[in-house]
Design an enzyme around this catalytic site. Structure first.
Site, short mmCIF file in Angstrom:
data_model
loop_
_atom_site.label_atom_id
_atom_site.label_comp_id
_atom_site.label_asym_id
_atom_site.label_seq_id
_atom_site.Cartn_x
_atom_site.Cartn_y
_atom_site.Cartn_z
N SER A 9 0.84 -1.20 0.00
CA SER A 9 0.00 0.00 0.00
C SER A 9 0.87 1.24 0.00
O SER A 9 1.65 1.46 0.93
CB SER A 9 -0.90 0.01 1.24
OG SER A 9 -1.51 1.28 1.38
N HIS A 34 -1.12 -1.21 -4.33
CA HIS A 34 -2.41 -0.93 -3.70
C HIS A 34 -2.51 0.57 -3.45
O HIS A 34 -1.64 1.18 -2.84
CB HIS A 34 -2.53 -1.70 -2.39
CG HIS A 34 -3.93 -1.68 -1.82
ND1 HIS A 34 -4.94 -2.45 -2.32
CD2 HIS A 34 -4.46 -0.97 -0.79
CE1 HIS A 34 -6.04 -2.23 -1.62
NE2 HIS A 34 -5.78 -1.32 -0.70
N ASP A 36 -4.74 3.52 -1.94
CA ASP A 36 -5.81 3.85 -1.00
C ASP A 36 -6.34 5.26 -1.23
O ASP A 36 -5.59 6.23 -1.10
CB ASP A 36 -5.31 3.72 0.43
CG ASP A 36 -5.11 2.27 0.84
OD1 ASP A 36 -6.09 1.51 0.78
OD2 ASP A 36 -3.98 1.90 1.21
N MET A 38 -8.98 8.03 0.07
CA MET A 38 -9.83 8.42 1.20
C MET A 38 -10.28 9.86 1.01
O MET A 38 -9.51 10.71 0.56
CB MET A 38 -9.07 8.27 2.52
CG MET A 38 -8.47 6.90 2.73
SD MET A 38 -7.60 6.79 4.32
CE MET A 38 -6.75 5.22 4.12
N HIS A 67 -8.46 1.09 -4.08
CA HIS A 67 -9.45 0.88 -3.03
C HIS A 67 -10.08 2.23 -2.73
O HIS A 67 -9.45 3.11 -2.13
CB HIS A 67 -8.74 0.28 -1.81
CG HIS A 67 -9.61 0.16 -0.61
ND1 HIS A 67 -9.10 -0.06 0.66
CD2 HIS A 67 -10.96 0.24 -0.44
CE1 HIS A 67 -10.10 -0.12 1.52
NE2 HIS A 67 -11.22 0.07 0.89
N MET A 69 -12.31 4.51 -0.74
CA MET A 69 -13.00 4.78 0.52
C MET A 69 -13.61 6.16 0.41
O MET A 69 -13.20 7.11 1.08
CB MET A 69 -12.00 4.68 1.69
CG MET A 69 -11.56 3.26 1.98
SD MET A 69 -10.07 3.16 3.01
CE MET A 69 -8.79 3.23 1.74
N MET A 138 -11.42 -6.12 5.15
CA MET A 138 -10.64 -5.21 5.97
C MET A 138 -10.42 -5.83 7.35
O MET A 138 -11.38 -6.21 8.03
CB MET A 138 -11.37 -3.86 6.13
CG MET A 138 -11.52 -3.07 4.84
SD MET A 138 -9.93 -2.61 4.09
CE MET A 138 -9.26 -1.52 5.37
N GLY A 143 -9.17 3.96 7.20
CA GLY A 143 -8.91 5.37 7.46
C GLY A 143 -7.46 5.70 7.73
O GLY A 143 -6.98 6.76 7.35
N PHE A 144 -6.74 4.76 8.37
CA PHE A 144 -5.36 5.05 8.74
C PHE A 144 -4.50 3.80 8.62
O PHE A 144 -4.97 2.69 8.88
CB PHE A 144 -5.27 5.58 10.18
CG PHE A 144 -6.00 6.88 10.38
CD1 PHE A 144 -5.39 8.09 10.10
CD2 PHE A 144 -7.32 6.88 10.81
CE1 PHE A 144 -6.07 9.28 10.27
CE2 PHE A 144 -8.01 8.07 10.98
CZ PHE A 144 -7.38 9.28 10.70
N GLY A 145 -3.24 3.96 8.25
CA GLY A 145 -2.30 2.86 8.21
C GLY A 145 -1.75 2.57 9.60
O GLY A 145 -1.95 3.33 10.55
N GLY A 146 -1.04 1.44 9.70
CA GLY A 146 -0.32 1.12 10.93
C GLY A 146 -1.16 0.56 12.06
O GLY A 146 -0.69 0.47 13.19
N ASP A 176 -6.62 -6.66 3.99
CA ASP A 176 -5.95 -5.37 4.15
C ASP A 176 -6.05 -4.91 5.60
O ASP A 176 -7.16 -4.74 6.12
CB ASP A 176 -6.61 -4.33 3.23
CG ASP A 176 -5.94 -2.97 3.27
OD1 ASP A 176 -4.96 -2.80 4.02
OD2 ASP A 176 -6.39 -2.07 2.54
N GLY A 178 -2.93 -4.54 8.99
CA GLY A 178 -2.15 -5.23 10.00
C GLY A 178 -1.45 -6.49 9.52
O GLY A 178 -1.02 -7.31 10.33
N GLY A 198 1.24 -2.27 4.19
CA GLY A 198 1.77 -0.93 4.03
C GLY A 198 3.01 -0.71 4.86
O GLY A 198 4.14 -0.85 4.39
#
Length: 227
Positions: A9, A34, A36, A38, A67, A69, A138, A143-146, A176, A178, A198
């Site tokens: 990502s 990938h 993302d 948003m 993707h 969102m 998901m 909304g957020f990575g990590g 997608d 973690g 990511g």
């Protein structure tokens, strides 16, 4: 070994040198890019749009896996198709007419995917599964990575894998959120064949690697070989 695909990502890439990051990760052995998207409406974050997709398209022949969102979703689909997307996935909550949105993606020459948040029920698949090219589960809230992997996603993967196998069709099952070296084998055993990662990839770059991400991609592949 099953035909697994790894999709870094770019949300976690260094945007100051995004072109280099994309080239490096593909040269390191990644399969998809990938992407993302948003909108600070459907999800509480704002990222990138079709202009960035158009800018990176000439850099690689790899599949660009978009993707969305965003809500409403239909207006932006033709823009991403024109920008070079190969797969466009969307959330059922973001479409008034899911079947129509899938048709719009196909009319634009792209493959279509449907995305399920952790609390989104799978019954949306009841009438459209055979029209899809990809189902994305998901394993974090979008909304957020990590974020940390939500374990309940494994049961959802198993349920979707069963449904896909019953169709006899080639439909990708993507995960997608973690995904990392420590858990990718378990996720594969639950039925996923396409893995978005990511921070686990872009946060593990090594200047000593020929293409910066060779070591982490090799580690992910080694774990998948155990699945």
């Amino acid at each position: 070994m099953a035909n697994y695909r790894i999709a870094p990502s770019i949300l976690s890439a260094n945007f100051a040198k995004l072109g280099e990051e994309i080239t490096a990760v593909i040269d390191s052995g990644a399969d998809f890019i990938h992407f993302d998207v948003m909108d600070n409406h459907y999800v509480p974050n704002l990222t990138i749009g079709p202009l960035v997709c158009s800018a990176i398209r000439p850099l690689t022949d790899a599949v660009i896996d978009v993707h969305l969102m965003v809500e409403p979703v239909d207006r932006i689909i033709p823009d991403f198709a024109k920008a070079g997307a190969n797969i466009i996935s969307f959330h059922p909550e973001a479409s008034r007419h899911i079947d129509r949105t899938i048709g719009l993606i196909k009319e634009q020459g792209c493959k279509a995917g449907l995305v399920f948040n952790p609390a989104t029920p799978l019954n949306y698949l009841d009438h459209v599964l055979e029209k899809l090219d990809l189902v994305l589960i998901m394993s974090v809230n979008p909304g957020f990575g990590g974020q940390q992997f939500i374990p309940e996603a494994l049961e959802k993967l198993k349920a979707v894998r069963k449904r896909i196998d019953e169709t006899g069709k080639k439909i990708l099952l993507e995960i997608d959120g973690g995904v990392k070296v420590d858990n990718i084998a378990e996720i594969a055993r639950a039925g996923a064949d396409t893995f978005v990662a990511g921070s686990a990839i872009y946060g593990a770059g090594r200047d000593s690697d020929p293409h910066r991400y060779d070591s982490v991609l090799a580690a992910l592949r080694a774990e998948l070989a155990k699945a």
